[in-house]
Scaffold this motif. Sequence first.
Motif, mmCIF file in Angstrom:
data_model
loop_
_atom_site.group_PDB
_atom_site.id
_atom_site.type_symbol
_atom_site.label_atom_id
_atom_site.label_comp_id
_atom_site.label_asym_id
_atom_site.label_seq_id
_atom_site.Cartn_x
_atom_site.Cartn_y
_atom_site.Cartn_z
ATOM 1 N N UNK A 90 0.865 -1.168 0.000
ATOM 2 C CA UNK A 90 0.000 0.000 0.000
ATOM 3 C C UNK A 90 0.906 1.225 0.000
ATOM 4 N N UNK A 91 0.852 1.989 -1.095
ATOM 5 C CA UNK A 91 1.760 3.120 -1.245
ATOM 6 C C UNK A 91 1.033 4.418 -0.931
ATOM 7 N N UNK A 92 1.705 5.531 -1.203
ATOM 8 C CA UNK A 92 1.168 6.853 -0.893
ATOM 9 C C UNK A 92 -0.194 7.069 -1.529
ATOM 10 N N UNK A 93 -1.124 7.599 -0.735
ATOM 11 C CA UNK A 93 -2.453 7.899 -1.225
ATOM 12 C C UNK A 93 -3.419 6.749 -1.146
ATOM 13 N N UNK A 94 -2.997 5.595 -0.595
ATOM 14 C CA UNK A 94 -3.859 4.413 -0.537
ATOM 15 C C UNK A 94 -4.406 4.201 0.859
ATOM 16 N N UNK A 95 -5.670 3.758 0.919
ATOM 17 C CA UNK A 95 -6.277 3.311 2.154
ATOM 18 C C UNK A 95 -6.727 1.878 1.944
ATOM 19 N N UNK A 96 -6.265 0.986 2.844
ATOM 20 C CA UNK A 96 -6.623 -0.423 2.755
ATOM 21 C C UNK A 96 -7.457 -0.769 3.976
ATOM 22 N N UNK A 97 -8.690 -1.232 3.732
ATOM 23 C CA UNK A 97 -9.600 -1.616 4.798
ATOM 24 C C UNK A 97 -9.847 -3.113 4.716
#
Length: 631
Positions: A90-97
């Motif tokens: 998960x890189x910059x600008x990502x949200x992982x739910x």
Amino acid sequence: MNSLLHQRGVRSGYRLAIAWLGTYALLAAPAAAQVFAPGPSIPGLFDTVLDVPSPPPVGISVSGGVGGVAGQTAQLNINTNGMATNNFTAASGAEVNIDGGAVGNNFRALGGSEVNLIDGDIGLDFRAEFNRVDISGGRVDDGFIAEIAAEVNLSGGNIGEDFQALSGSEVNVSGGGVARDFTASGGAVVNVSGGSIGEAFIANGAVVNVTGGEVGSQFLAQNNTTVTISGTADVSNNFAVASGSVAHISGGTIGPGLDARLGGMVNISGTAVVSHFNAEDGSVMNISGGQVTGGSRVETGSELNISGGTVGTGLIAFAGSSVNISGGAVFNHFRVFADSEVELSGGQIGQFLEINGTVNVTGGMVDSIATVETGGVLKLSAGSVGNGLDAMDSSSVTITGGELGIGATARSFSLFDISGGSIGDGFTGDVASVVNISGGSIGDDFETDGVVSIRGGEFEGSFEAFANAQVNVFGSDFEIDGAPVPGLVPGVPTTIFSRGGVTLSATLLDGTPFEIDLNTLANPGDDFVDLSAMLNVTLIALAGDYNDDGTVNAADYVVWRNNLGAPSGTLTNDVDGGTIGSAQYDTWKSNFGLTDESGALANTTIPEPASLLLTGLAVAGALVRRRRCMA
């Protein structure tokens, strides 16, 4: 391509910013700051949203990574039956739910990303840096590393073994649990307000604040770690503080085995409850409040300072340790080993104090039935020592003030020096004990079968000397039934053989009247001097006149200086007794200028040390010249 994205769960109307089958080469450099609010965000805030799987709930997985496109944001929702495979990023600008799904091993959450674990699982060796990870449920498997500037918030769920919080990271635990072998190092901050941290937690140069929840056994704070424990925190057994670290414990409970090691400091205050502690060599333990329940140890080279709170039964101060008590209370059976030192200036020490080292009482109270063991030293200048003090063979008790309770006993070959304070009724000196009295007040029913030297002080009741006793009285105006005792020579003891109801009276060296009835029958409440007891009186013409020339002057200083360290009895007109030292100097200074003939001052100016040295040299020179003339 749009149909393919719909099949994979990409919602129409959003710009694609996800490489869901890509490689690391598709990812941009991580951002330096988090861009989302805590917790899962509203999908409409993102340029691209990917649900894995999308309805209907069929199994599906993504690989590669998400985010990392400059100026773009992306949300990946991994639901039940969904999965991100190993080595996912998960890189910059990502949200992982993650809510029911899973992420495989070696998951990387880079700067500017956010991970929310609600339910489900994150595999082995998860790494997070410059981002935030919120865990409210599910599980993170072993080997999780929170790297620089990562923030991990655990409110539910679990983190597996070998969790590491590295330099600059922050871990907040309010619920859930962290398994064993958690390590926080290099300036990491760990805040625990709920939940639990398993055994073998190591804080290595970190900051740890525990206000609630539980910390398991074998918690070690080392290398300049700061630990604060308060509130309802529960820290299990074998908590250790070492090498420049400090633990502030103002609340909560600490299990058995709190250990302050070399270079460590522990401060206990407030409402803290500690089972027991060990203060090891080179450590400092400060107690200003709270409760230590018992069985604690102060090891060689350590320091314990008590200004409040309570320390339970069975405290031990080992050889070479130091204990300072200015308040609070130490309960019964405190043991002070040889070569250890205890200063009591306030507070209280309970019953059955056992002294093999040195205890100096300048205030506060020692409760009853204390024992000064062989080689032990007790000094009392203020405060009190309770009833039943027992001074054993070769022990020493010095009383210059304060109060000693009733029923004290000087065993054979023990030494009591009493120059002030008050001694309770029923003092007993066994055979071969030595008691020197130069001041203070002595209670009723004083008994001795040893040596008693009386230079001052006030006897408030009966005095009894048994067959093996030797009583030495120093003073002036010696009379028997009102008639002066004949043949007295200043400085020379004279034995009194009179008995049978006559009364010996005198003025002691401190000016106190002294009187004893020389009865030969021991009746309760009456004075008694056995026929076999030795009673000596010594006329002291002028205290401090060490050369016995009738004047206290500089020449006496020279005599005193030349006899420093000599045994008692060396100096003529010595009213202090004991090894020649500061006491004899003080007497000389107080009486400087007095003469035997008039009792008045012959010279009111006391020479300074420099002039005394010159005087000494002059006296020595005169003696040399005299010898030469005689030759």
